[in-house]
Design an enzyme around this catalytic site. Structure first.
Site, PDB file in Angstrom:
ATOM      1  N   ASP A 130       6.443  -7.624  13.431  1.00 20.20           N
ATOM      2  CA  ASP A 130       6.684  -6.378  12.695  1.00 20.20           C
ATOM      3  C   ASP A 130       7.454  -6.617  11.388  1.00 20.20           C
ATOM      4  O   ASP A 130       7.790  -7.761  11.052  1.00 20.20           O
ATOM      5  CB  ASP A 130       7.407  -5.389  13.632  1.00 20.20           C
ATOM      6  CG  ASP A 130       6.935  -3.953  13.436  1.00 20.20           C
ATOM      7  OD1 ASP A 130       6.476  -3.615  12.334  1.00 20.20           O
ATOM      8  OD2 ASP A 130       7.045  -3.163  14.395  1.00 20.20           O
ATOM      9  N   TRP A 165       1.907  -2.834   7.913  1.00 20.61           N
ATOM     10  CA  TRP A 165       1.742  -1.411   7.553  1.00 20.61           C
ATOM     11  C   TRP A 165       0.991  -1.180   6.239  1.00 20.61           C
ATOM     12  O   TRP A 165       0.982  -0.051   5.727  1.00 20.61           O
ATOM     13  CB  TRP A 165       3.078  -0.674   7.451  1.00 20.61           C
ATOM     14  CG  TRP A 165       4.085  -0.964   8.503  1.00 20.61           C
ATOM     15  CD1 TRP A 165       3.845  -1.125   9.850  1.00 20.61           C
ATOM     16  CD2 TRP A 165       5.497  -1.130   8.337  1.00 20.61           C
ATOM     17  NE1 TRP A 165       5.017  -1.365  10.506  1.00 20.61           N
ATOM     18  CE2 TRP A 165       6.047  -1.367   9.611  1.00 20.61           C
ATOM     19  CE3 TRP A 165       6.347  -1.079   7.226  1.00 20.61           C
ATOM     20  CZ2 TRP A 165       7.411  -1.578   9.808  1.00 20.61           C
ATOM     21  CZ3 TRP A 165       7.706  -1.278   7.430  1.00 20.61           C
ATOM     22  CH2 TRP A 165       8.231  -1.522   8.700  1.00 20.61           C
ATOM     23  N   GLY A 166       0.422  -2.222   5.634  1.00 20.69           N
ATOM     24  CA  GLY A 166      -0.389  -1.990   4.430  1.00 20.69           C
ATOM     25  C   GLY A 166       0.392  -1.856   3.143  1.00 20.69           C
ATOM     26  O   GLY A 166      -0.146  -1.375   2.140  1.00 20.69           O
ATOM     27  N   GLU A 168       2.875  -3.450  -0.110  1.00 18.81           N
ATOM     28  CA  GLU A 168       2.985  -4.644  -0.968  1.00 18.81           C
ATOM     29  C   GLU A 168       1.638  -5.363  -1.167  1.00 18.81           C
ATOM     30  O   GLU A 168       1.600  -6.592  -1.198  1.00 18.81           O
ATOM     31  CB  GLU A 168       4.005  -5.639  -0.384  1.00 18.81           C
ATOM     32  CG  GLU A 168       5.405  -5.060  -0.251  1.00 18.81           C
ATOM     33  CD  GLU A 168       6.312  -5.910   0.618  1.00 18.81           C
ATOM     34  OE1 GLU A 168       7.347  -6.345   0.105  1.00 18.81           O
ATOM     35  OE2 GLU A 168       5.988  -6.136   1.784  1.00 18.81           O
ATOM     36  N   ASP A 187       1.710   3.987  11.398  1.00 21.47           N
ATOM     37  CA  ASP A 187       1.476   4.073  12.851  1.00 21.47           C
ATOM     38  C   ASP A 187       0.503   5.204  13.186  1.00 21.47           C
ATOM     39  O   ASP A 187       0.625   6.309  12.654  1.00 21.47           O
ATOM     40  CB  ASP A 187       2.786   4.339  13.590  1.00 21.47           C
ATOM     41  CG  ASP A 187       3.693   3.124  13.604  1.00 21.47           C
ATOM     42  OD1 ASP A 187       3.442   2.171  12.840  1.00 21.47           O
ATOM     43  OD2 ASP A 187       4.661   3.142  14.379  1.00 21.47           O
TER      44      ASP A 187
HETATM   45  C1  GAL Z   1       6.347  -0.076  14.263  1.00 21.17           C
HETATM   46  C2  GAL Z   1       4.934  -0.562  14.513  1.00 21.17           C
HETATM   47  C3  GAL Z   1       4.478   0.036  15.836  1.00 21.17           C
HETATM   48  C4  GAL Z   1       5.401  -0.409  16.946  1.00 21.17           C
HETATM   49  C5  GAL Z   1       6.850  -0.053  16.603  1.00 21.17           C
HETATM   50  C6  GAL Z   1       7.843  -0.653  17.581  1.00 21.17           C
HETATM   51  O1  GAL Z   1       6.806  -0.618  13.075  1.00 21.17           O
HETATM   52  O2  GAL Z   1       4.101  -0.177  13.455  1.00 21.17           O
HETATM   53  O3  GAL Z   1       3.140  -0.362  16.094  1.00 21.17           O
HETATM   54  O4  GAL Z   1       5.273  -1.799  17.134  1.00 21.17           O
HETATM   55  O5  GAL Z   1       7.196  -0.518  15.307  1.00 21.17           O
HETATM   56  O6  GAL Z   1       9.168  -0.308  17.293  1.00 21.17           O
END
Ligand code: GAL
Length: 382
Positions: A130, A165-166, A168, A187
């Site tokens: 992440d 998350w797409g 940069e 998300d």
């Molecule tokens: C977000 C991610 C989600 C999930 C979450 C966990 O940044 O996009 O898919 O993994 O964190 O905290």
């Protein structure tokens, strides 16, 4: 030396996050592994069982290593991984390139190489990585490069699923870091609006997908039906028609197919959508080509996606994002098929599992609001 690709088609599996948030434990993992093996999901290609955020304690141990939460995993993580492997599945885990994960568990920043070794020792096959709590001094690109290198050095083939998350301009540089998939979107939530806006957000990136590094449009919400305890994802629910369209879009657009519902209690229609082998074959096509998009002039909210397949066929999807039924017409000229060729298009309906026979010059269908049609087509002598 690695002998084969870690992944050669978009990965398929199941992940804890959408439905269970951080509330996972070894019983959930075991019963889900059983369900994957026994409901036909594994046979259909879903091989990765992935723990998302929340599997560790909030602090590292005195030795600097990550500590699996002993209340969630009383038998230990290795035993849980062994169970998953014993069911013929692969095991995935989650960490983050920042100092914390998004749920404020420890992140891997400046622990990359030791964490990768620890994951390898547990038998991990997949790492979702992440993008939260990143220090301002190092670029995201560098941090994904770093973990890709740490995994390569770990002595085990571990798929790196960058969860970026797409931002940069990730589509431009992620492939060169060594990552195998990259989250390119915000998300997902269990609503039609979320499905629609994620799909729209990737229409300008249809050609960014290619074997070795796949554009991850986030996990599937198919079958969640408003269930689950994730306050960010478990919202509303969709109709089966909408879930079908979601699955067909992710399949045609080449996204990883990572299930997010509770498969232990999925309905027959959820199972039918998720295990449709004709649709899965489009997603898993060995050529891994991107689609192109055609507008439909009569219905501005409908569009067509076309994906050339390895055996010479074409996958063609009719999609309707409008609320009302749409008349969708595909003149074969738009595919490159001229009248002078004398050729026809043999069409098969991949949702109804029905041959429609050879068609001449065009094909038209009415597509319900938020619905789709998916065809596999091949050239035929006239
Ligand atoms: C977000 C991610 C989600 C999930 C979450 C966990 O940044 O996009 O898919 O993994 O964190 O905290």
């Amino acid at each position: 030396m690695r002998k084969e690709y870690v992944v050669s088609t978009p990965p398929m599996g199941w992940n804890t996050w959408n439905t269970f948030y951080t509330e996972m434990n070894e019983d959930l993992v075991r019963s889900t592994a059983d369900a994957m093996a026994e409901t036909g999901l594994l046979d259909a290609g879903y091989r990765y069982l992935i723990l998302d955020d929340g599997w560790s304690l909030r602090e590292r141990g005195a030795d600097g290593l990550l500590v699996p939460d002993p209340e969630k995993f009383p038998s230990g993580l290795s035993a849980t991984v062994d169970y998953v492997h014993g069911r013929g599945l692969k095991f995935g885990i989650y960490s983050c390139c920042g100092v914390h994960t998004c749920g404020r568990f420890p992140g891997s920043f400046e622990h990359e190489f030791s964490d990768a070794r620890q994951f390898a020792a547990w038998g991990v096959d997949y790492l979702k990585y992440d993008n939260c709590y990143r220090p301002g001094t190092v670029s995201g690109e560098m941090l994904y490069r770093r973990m890709a290198m740490a995994l390569r050095a770990s002595g085990r083939d571990i798929l790196l699923a960058a969860c970026q998350w797409g931002t940069e301009d990730v589509h431009r540089w992620i492939r060169s870091t060594g990552a195998h998939t990259f989250r390119s979107t915000v998300d997902i939530q269990d609503t039609w609006r979320s499905i629609e806006s994620i799909a729209q957000s990737q229409m300008e990136h249809l050609s960014a997908n290619a074997p070795g590094c796949y554009n991850d449009m986030d996990m599937l919400v198919v079958g969640m039906a408003g269930g689950g305890c994730n306050p960010e994802a478990s919202l509303g629910g969709c109709t089966d028609e909408e879930y079908q369209t979601h699955f067909a879009l992710w399949a045609m657009m080449g996204s990883p197919l990572i299930i997010g519902c509770d498969i232990r209690s999925m309905t027959e229609s959820t199972r039918g959508i998720l295990t449709n082998r004709e649709v899965i074959a489009i997603n898993q096509d060995p050529d891994g080509r991107g689609c192109y998009r055609l507008p439909t002039y009569a219905s501005p909210e409908a569009f067509i996606l076309v994906k050339p397949l390895a055996n010479g066929d074409y996958a063609i999807g009719f999609f309707n994002f409008g609320d009302a039924p749409a008349h969708v017409e595909l003149p074969f000229w738009d595919l490159g098929l001229t009248r002078e060729s004398g050729l026809l298009l043999r069409m098969r309906d991949c949702l109804a599992h029905e041959d429609l026979g050879p068609k001449k010059e065009y094909f038209a269908a009415v597509v319900p609001g938020h619905g789709c049609r998916v065809f596999r087509c091949g050239l035929a002598e006239g």
